[in-house]
Write a protein that holds these residues in place. Structure first.
Motif, PDB file in Angstrom:
ATOM      1  N   PRO A  26       0.813  -1.217   0.000  1.00 39.05           N
ATOM      2  CA  PRO A  26       0.000   0.000   0.000  1.00 39.05           C
ATOM      3  C   PRO A  26       0.851   1.274   0.000  1.00 39.05           C
ATOM      4  N   PRO A  41      -5.034   1.933  -2.981  1.00 31.71           N
ATOM      5  CA  PRO A  41      -4.765   0.493  -3.022  1.00 31.71           C
ATOM      6  C   PRO A  41      -6.002  -0.353  -2.727  1.00 31.71           C
ATOM      7  N   VAL A  44      -4.955  -5.986   0.409  1.00 33.17           N
ATOM      8  CA  VAL A  44      -3.743  -6.773   0.178  1.00 33.17           C
ATOM      9  C   VAL A  44      -4.122  -8.244   0.080  1.00 33.17           C
ATOM     10  N   VAL A  55      -1.240  -5.789  -4.349  1.00 33.71           N
ATOM     11  CA  VAL A  55      -2.384  -4.882  -4.323  1.00 33.71           C
ATOM     12  C   VAL A  55      -2.606  -4.396  -5.745  1.00 33.71           C
ATOM     13  N   THR A  57      -4.376  -1.064  -8.131  1.00 32.15           N
ATOM     14  CA  THR A  57      -4.895   0.290  -8.166  1.00 32.15           C
ATOM     15  C   THR A  57      -5.167   0.659  -9.610  1.00 32.15           C
TER      16      THR A  57
END
Length: 65
Positions: A26, A41, A44, A55, A57
């Motif tokens: 993150p 993010p 996890v 992660v 994004t």
């Protein structure tokens, strides 16, 4: 942590970040968010049989204003 630049994120889209631990992944996305627009993010997760965590994004190279 390696640096990110527009060569690594050259068009808008989903970016998957792999890291060695749950704190670093993150943090890497947060670092990207200092420079470009990101969605932040995801949760996890671990891939069974592979080291580290991941992660995702959504990112674009549009500068953060």
């Amino acid at each position: 942590m390696r640096s990110f630049d527009a060569v690594h994120v050259f068009e808008p889209g989903l970016v998957e970040v792999a890291a060695c631990d749950e704190e670093t992944a993150p943090a890497a996305v947060a670092k990207m968010g200092e420079r470009w627009a990101t969605s932040g993010p995801s949760e996890v997760w671990r891939v069974p049989g592979e080291p580290g965590v991941r992660v995702r994004t959504y990112a674009t190279v549009r500068p953060v204003s």
